[in-house]
Design a protein around this motif. Structure first.
Motif, PDB file in Angstrom:
ATOM      1  N   ILE A   1      39.213  33.003 -15.637  1.00  0.00           N
ATOM      2  CA  ILE A   1      37.837  32.501 -15.698  1.00  0.00           C
ATOM      3  C   ILE A   1      37.455  31.855 -14.375  1.00  0.00           C
ATOM      4  O   ILE A   1      36.395  32.107 -13.812  1.00  0.00           O
ATOM      5  CB  ILE A   1      37.699  31.496 -16.862  1.00  0.00           C
ATOM      6  N   LYS A   2      38.364  31.046 -13.859  1.00  0.00           N
ATOM      7  CA  LYS A   2      38.036  30.349 -12.622  1.00  0.00           C
ATOM      8  C   LYS A   2      37.828  31.349 -11.476  1.00  0.00           C
ATOM      9  O   LYS A   2      36.873  31.224 -10.705  1.00  0.00           O
ATOM     10  CB  LYS A   2      39.143  29.361 -12.257  1.00  0.00           C
ATOM     11  N   ASP A   3      38.695  32.329 -11.424  1.00  0.00           N
ATOM     12  CA  ASP A   3      38.546  33.321 -10.359  1.00  0.00           C
ATOM     13  C   ASP A   3      37.221  34.073 -10.487  1.00  0.00           C
ATOM     14  O   ASP A   3      36.535  34.320  -9.505  1.00  0.00           O
ATOM     15  CB  ASP A   3      39.710  34.327 -10.393  1.00  0.00           C
ATOM     16  N   HIS A   4      36.908  34.412 -11.738  1.00  0.00           N
ATOM     17  CA  HIS A   4      35.637  35.114 -11.926  1.00  0.00           C
ATOM     18  C   HIS A   4      34.464  34.246 -11.479  1.00  0.00           C
ATOM     19  O   HIS A   4      33.564  34.703 -10.782  1.00  0.00           O
ATOM     20  CB  HIS A   4      35.455  35.509 -13.384  1.00  0.00           C
ATOM     21  N   PHE A   5      34.495  32.981 -11.872  1.00  0.00           N
ATOM     22  CA  PHE A   5      33.401  32.075 -11.498  1.00  0.00           C
ATOM     23  C   PHE A   5      33.295  31.951  -9.982  1.00  0.00           C
ATOM     24  O   PHE A   5      32.209  31.905  -9.424  1.00  0.00           O
ATOM     25  CB  PHE A   5      33.610  30.694 -12.134  1.00  0.00           C
TER      26      PHE A   5
END
Ligand SMILES: Nc1nc2c(ncn2[C@@H]2O[C@H](COP(=O)(O)OP(=O)(O)OP(=O)(O)O)[C@@H](O)[C@H]2O)c(=O)[nH]1
Ligand SMILES: [Mg+2]
Lengths: 278, 1028
Positions: free
Chosen positions: B415-419
């Motif tokens: 999720i963090k990478d996507h964000f």
């Protein structure tokens, strides 16, 4: 909204930010514009809220992406320079339009609005269209209300160079001080029968000299709210609307499949139906 | 304008402070007796941690409570005036017992030969504590306990009138129970309370559903009048209340509440509305403040009645924007309460004042709590549970948002990478979660259950919930492409949080599981890896970055907000700001106090933050701080001693004191406040640094012309000469001395010729602004005996100028040297905090231990001694003026080079030099060994404790049965109605407990404490006789 007619007019996205002192009615203006609704009792905005609304003009459809920011300085998230992002605070980074709101029944809120205008002229993108809005028009008498005439549209593209002359000696950081400056003795005296503390003429003159769109409006009655956003949509020069900046890696992956339609976006369908102005 | 000074004075909490935090013991010295005649302190005072000089102690112990099977091994901590216990697993069992609730302590006669104490609370609950450490340690502990108890006689008396403020007392006193503990109560407490409460009872009054006004004197929230949020039947309030009542009877209540495993279970199904306020204040420890300061809230309100401030204005704007959907806040009663609590707190903590989101939080609290209860809980929230969340710079919020981001990176990297890839910031959604404790994010009934857990288990819950929200919505979040979608997705999720998590599941029991239940399970099961230590560690790691950001921002803001920058450019003003800020944070300034019309806001140890009548907060410096400021800028305002010995050459800097400096201070104090703002010093420095020859002569003249009549008196001529001598004091050779004496002679000569005629009357001295200067001239009056009265106008500016220009050296001095003696060339110490953190990281913990200031001084002294012994010790004073510096190249060269380095660099160099020196190593080790003279017994205790806890842990592991969590176990029934109908016969209770069990399983298996022999010993002790 997504009727066959629209498909020929591709919606252009416009990032719009609302700024102004706490409780002047920023969130209420957005609510009126997006859902044609008004709520006496809202909550203060913490950080920022985000909504979208489309505005249809004769020759194009503008899709506003609205950042409704917090009024109290300290609960704004974007005060501090973010080492991982650009220096300009994120809510109005890349904003193409800004609505700076004050409360016509509160003189100090205009001071704060002026500070915001300065800040925008110093930090925001040079082509930004700024509208100054005196809200809560419904609270003052009828004659005062009727004198509120929308300012003649200003072509921001032509005048932009003059706008950015200030050095910005004081700006957003004066927030704490803004409340104390200049009480407005004249206002109270002449309109003792109304709550009005900011004259239309005074604010309008300021707007003109600073090259701002100007409206007095009421989120409660909806007066001038639609006009305001339509005017902004018209004023934004079509050729300066750059495609939304795409960060690296943004379009990768299957996640964006739905995006190709261009009209599918979260929550947009229901919001657009109730749209106030367009 | 105020500067974020507290960031510099921030210190990581000590072990003792952390322990107190863990046990929810207030930061204040809440129980120190107030000396007679001492005014009650209404504003917060920080860091009064000493508990009246009483000593605390930790010891291993085994806990058992009369009427309970379970026995727990753990750590008993005496933290006067509290006794605290925590089981080995830090989860199953704990208490924080105010000593004033303990009526009797006896040592028990045990066959097994263990050292055991029996504690009886005021209501007769018996707690048996086996002190399992070595006998002398146990004895020492019990002596300390006795001393601490003795100091609690006064609060013990306050206990009785305080008790009726608890709903639990009212509940316990109710008749609907078979356990008859009332007898106990009456016995120990005197029958009064019991009788009083009895009178109020009517049948099942205490267990009645909410909504109707309850009886009794207990503190209550708006919910009692306006109804509590949620459907009481659906929330099974009656069953919960009954379970709590039973819990209280065995495990103590309110001030004496002991947390056993069922507590956790009851907590996680949501506290019953009526009890919620009380449990909140008990779990958070705010009740101890309410107990210790019974009048503060009322006094704050009355002392500030009718006052308005920036904060009160801001509060007013938000009153009807605070949970407006709740009925009470559509009425004046509710709004008035909300106003009073927020206003009272804004005056108690003027530096914080009011922050949006507090209106939401307090509005939430007031549904369940009285004003006073809410006020104290607000204080605990702002001080301890959510430190720095609402302060003007909101450093705590910024920090925890960054911590949250980093935890998401760690736990949910996809999720963090996507964000990151779509440039969406988590905090656009998560900021309000943390700031308003989810109260505005989801329907109230659910949000308050999260508040329950936060107050019971601490801030980590906010992170756990936040992570769980993201995890549950993980798939949808990976589709998010901008901030707006993210915000909308979160909004949609929270608005459906009461819906079934599995609406299409064939099993009705699974269908009954709500999104909220799922959320709690994920939060507490999957993210139980997020502990207090995790949060502390992350905060520690990221604090420096946040602090530097805030300081840089404040600096830019401060510089930009100046009304006048004089002839300085922005960069130079920035350097002045750095000097100003450094001075404010310096030790030299720390002892300073302020006087004047201002109130001190001395929280955060900031005597230099002033709050004016409008509640505006401003940083100003007093004389003492100014000296330190000037010492950083003007070469003559500091004493620089260069010492070289065989090992190093170092420069010691000391703040100089002289009337000249004080004069500058008062002349720059444009508003006559006795303090200087940044603007004042910028204007002042502009005047002295940008001055040419004539201007310099003029300001220097004016500085000594006290009554501003355009003439110096004879006294003032002398004072001016003294000022010159002070500036020249470290110049080599005697040319300066000669110049000054020539100046005096000339001044008197020309003065006599040009002075206005003496009139008969003596001039009336203008009222002295500062007593100091006045008295100084009085002293001189007596000692001096020149014929002409020395307090009469004597020398005017023109004459003074003439005298100065008559001397080449003085002319040069006023032409260039004086203005050049103010130097702003020092490098800015941006990234101060990161630099600090880095030295810590690079040199490691050991070096950091060694390099305290005391050690540094000791080391310096040591090397001096060696240097002297070797005949290599040389000391000289550094001259102040550039001119002489050039002539004395040799000694100053090093000094100049040194001044090019930033202080951090210098420190590093010193440290490096020190670490390479073998002498320092030995000195350090010897110092260390002397420090731990009594370390042996402590080490023994420590290792014994380790052994024991390991044994206990292994034993527990062996007996612990950890069933795998089954989602199906959640939810008890798909038919609430039927449930309520049968409630009377206890099935309803079981139903609640079913739900409870599910959570417990989610949380980890129930810890049943110790088994076998140890348990037998504990049981025996319950019947053991006290030792005579
Ligand atoms: N009479 C009247 N009241 C209004 C109008 N617009 C907003 N209000 C009221 O003013 C108050 C503040 O409105 P908000 O929209 O929450 O203000 P805001 O600017 O978003 O405030 P922050 O989020 O704190 O910055 C609310 O009580 C609204 O009901 C208006 O046009 N007329
Ligand atoms: Mg708002």
């Amino acid at each position: 909204m997504a009727s066959s007619d629209d498909s020929s007019l591709k919606a252009v996205q416009v990032k719009l930010v609302l700024l102004g002192e706490a409780a002047v009615g920023k969130s209420s203006l957005v609510l009126r514009f997006v859902q044609n609704d008004f709520n006496e009792n809202t909550s203060p905005t913490i950080g920022a809220a985000f909504l979208t609304q489309k505005c249809r003009l004769e020759n194009r459809v503008v899709k506003f992406e609205i950042w409704d920011t917090a009024g109290q300085e300290r609960v704004r998230l974007d005060r501090y320079p973010d080492p991982f992002h650009s220096l300009a605070p994120m809510y109005y980074r890349n904003a193409q339009a800004a609505v700076v709101v004050y409360d016509i029944t509160k003189a100090s809120s205009l001071e704060k609005a002026k500070a915001w205008v300065k800040e925008l002229q110093r930090q925001a993108s040079p082509n930004i269209v700024i509208a100054l809005v005196g809200n809560k028009l419904d609270l003052v008498n009828d004659d005062a209300a009727s004198s509120a005439v929308p300012a003649p549209p200003v072509d921001a593209a032509d005048d932009e160079d003059e706008v950015k002359s200030t050095d910005g000696e004081d700006d957003e950081d004066t927030a704490d001080e803004a409340g104390s400056s200049k009480p407005r003795p004249a206002a109270a005296a002449s309109t003792s029968d109304s709550l009005r503390q900011v004259y239309t003429a005074e604010a309008e003159a300021y707007a003109k000299e600073s090259n701002l769109l100007f409206y007095e409006a009421s989120a409660k009655t909806g007066q001038n709210v639609g006009d305001l956003f339509t005017e902004i949509a018209k004023t934004i020069p079509i050729d300066t609307i750059a495609p939304k900046p795409v960060p690296a890696g943004r379009r990768s992956g299957a996640a964006n499949a739905a995006q190709t339609d261009g009209n599918v976006n979260l929550g947009e369908g229901s919001q657009a139906k109730k749209g106030g102005c367009c | 304008m105020s500067l974020p000074l507290h960031l510099r004075s921030y210190k990581e909490k000590s072990k003792d402070e952390l322990a107190r935090d863990y046990f929810n013991i207030p930061n204040q010295d809440a129980f120190a007796p107030v000396a007679a005649g001492e005014k009650p302190v209404l504003q917060k005072v920080r860091n009064r941690l000493d508990a009246g000089g009483l000593q605390g102690m930790d010891i291993n112990a085994v806990l058992s409570v009369e009427g309970k099977e379970e026995v727990y091994a753990g750590r008993l901590s005496l933290l006067p005036p509290f006794l605290c216990f925590n089981s080995v697993d830090r989860r199953s069992c704990r208490f924080t017992l105010p000593l004033f609730t303990i009526r009797r302590v006896e040592r028990l006669n045990s066959r097994a030969g263990v050292f055991a104490l029996s504690l009886a609370t005021w209501h007769g609950m018996r707690i048996i504590l086996q002190l399992t450490s070595l006998l002398p340690t146990a004895e020492h502990f019990s002596i300390l306990l006795r001393d601490a108890l003795k100091a609690q006689l006064a609060p013990m008396k306050q206990l009785k009138p305080f008790l009726p403020s608890f709903y639990s007392e009212f509940l316990i006193a109710g008749p609907s129970t078979q356990h008859n503990v009332d007898k106990h109560d009456s016995l120990l407490l005197g029958s009064e309370i019991g009788e009083k409460l009895q009178q109020h009872l009517d049948g099942e009054g205490d267990l009645r559903g909410p909504g109707s006004e309850g009886k009794g004197e207990y503190q209550r929230g708006l919910g009692e009048t306006f109804g509590f949020p949620g459907d009481a039947r659906k929330m099974r309030e009656r069953s919960k209340m009954k379970l709590w009542r039973e819990y209280f009877i065995v495990h103590g209540r309110n001030l004496t509440l002991i947390r056993y495993p069922p507590f956790q279970r009851l907590l996680q199904v949501g506290l019953p509305s009526r009890l919620r306020g009380e449990l909140w204040e008990v779990m958070s420890g705010s009740v101890y403040l309410r107990f210790a300061y019974p009048d503060t809230y009322k006094q704050l309100l009355s002392a500030n009645e009718g006052r308005s401030s920036q904060s009160t204005d801001e509060i007013e704007k938000d009153l009807n924007r605070s949970l407006p959907e709740y009925k009470a806040y559509q009425s004046d009663i509710g709004l008035a309460k909300l106003r009073r609590v927020l206003v009272a707190y804004s005056f108690r903590n003027p530096e914080l004042g009011y922050c949006q989101a507090l209106n939401i939080v307090v509005a939430g609290l007031l549904i369940y709590m009285s004003e006073e209860q809410a006020f104290w809980l607000l204080e605990v929230l702002c001080d301890r549970i959510l430190p720095g969340y609402y302060s003007p710079s909101m450093e705590g919020t910024l920090l925890d948002q960054r911590v949250f981001e980093s935890l998401v990176q760690r736990c949910l990297p996809m999720i963090k990478d996507h964000f990151t890839s779509v440039d969406v910031q988590l905090s656009v959604a998560s900021l309000p979660w943390f700031l308003s404790l989810y109260i505005n994010s989801m329907p109230l009934i659910f949000a308050f259950r999260i508040v329950d857990c936060v107050l019971a288990m601490g801030v980590k819950v906010l992170f756990q919930i936040g992570l769980a929200v993201l995890k549950i919505n993980g798939e949808a979040l990976l589709e998010v492409t901008d901030d707006g979608m993210f915000i909308n997705l979160m909004r949609t999720y929270f608005s459906t949080i009461g819906d079934s998590a599995h609406p299409n599941h064939p099993d009705p029991r699974v269908r009954a599981i709500t999104n909220f239940q799922e959320l709690l399970v994920v939060a507490f099961r999957e993210f139980n890896v997020i502990t207090d230590e995790t949060i502390q560690g992350e905060r520690k790691r990221l604090r420096a970055i946040i602090s530097d950001e805030i300081e840089k921002f404040s600096k830019r803001a401060a510089v930009r907000n100046l009304k006048s920058a004089g002839r300085f450019d922005k960069e130079t003003v920035g350097v002045i700001y750095d000097h100003y800020f450094t001075a404010v944070c310096s030790d030299d300034a720390n002892a300073g106090g302020l006087s004047g019309d201002y109130k001190h806001g001395d929280q955060f140890d900031q005597p230099r933050i002033l709050v004016d009548v409008n509640g505006r907060v401003e940083t100003r410096i007093d004389l003492r701080t100014f000296r330190s400021f000037l010492a950083g800028i003007a070469t003559w305002a500091r004493e620089e001693t260069v010492t070289s010995n065989a090992f190093i050459q170092r420069t010691d800097k000391r703040v100089a004191e002289h009337e000249l400096i004080d004069r500058l201070f008062y002349s720059w104090d444009s508003q006559g406040l006795g303090t200087l703002a940044l603007q004042d010093v910028v204007v002042g420095l502009d005047r002295v640094m940008k001055a040419g020859l004539m201007e310099s002569i003029e300001w220097f003249f004016n500085l000594h012309d006290k009554n501003k009549d355009g003439y110096l008196t004879k006294d003032e001529v002398i004072q001016l000469s003294e000022s010159l001598l002070f500036i020249f004091r470290n110049e080599p050779g005697d040319i300066y001395l000669a110049a000054v004496s020539k100046f005096i002679l000339n001044a008197y000569e020309f003065g006599d010729a040009t002075a206005p005629p003496v009139s008969g009357e003596t001039e009336v001295l203008s009222p002295a602004i500062d007593g100091q200067e006045g008295s100084a001239s009085h002293v001189r009056e007596r000692s001096d005996s020149v014929a002409r009265p020395h307090n009469l106008p004597y020398l005017n500016l023109a004459t003074f100028r003439m005298v100065v220009l008559a001397d080449e050296l003085l002319e040069n001095f006023f032409d260039t040297d004086l203005s050049a003696s103010f130097q702003l060339d020092r490098g800015a110490d941006e990234d101060y905090h990161q630099a600090q953190a880095k030295t810590e990281g690079l040199l490691g913990g050991l070096m950091n231990l060694v390099v305290t200031d005391t050690n540094k001084n000791r080391f310096n002294r040591l090397t001096d001694t060696f240097g002297a012994a070797l005949g290599k010790h040389v000391e000289w004073r550094k001259p102040s003026l550039t001119r002489s510096r050039q002539t004395e190249a040799a000694p100053t060269e090093i000094g100049q080079r040194e001044s090019l380095l930033t202080p951090a660099q210098q420190q590093q160099i010193e440290q490096r030099q020190r670490s390479t020196s073998s002498v320092s190593q030995t000195s350090v080790t010897s110092a260390k060994s002397t420090l731990t003279t009594d370390g042996k017994s402590l080490a023994e205790v420590e290792s014994r404790y380790r052994e024991e806890s390991e044994m206990v842990r292994q034993a527990q592991e062996a007996v612990m049965h950890r069933p795998k969590f089954a989602v199906d176990a959640i939810g008890d029934s798909d038919d609430e109605e039927e449930e309520e109908g049968r409630e009377g016969d206890g099935d309803g209770d079981d139903a609640v407990m079913d739900e409870v069990e599910a959570f417990l399983k989610a949380h980890g298996a129930d810890d049943e404490g110790l088994k076998g022999e140890q348990k037998k010993v504990a049981n025996d002790l319950l019947t053991a006789e006290p030792i005579r």
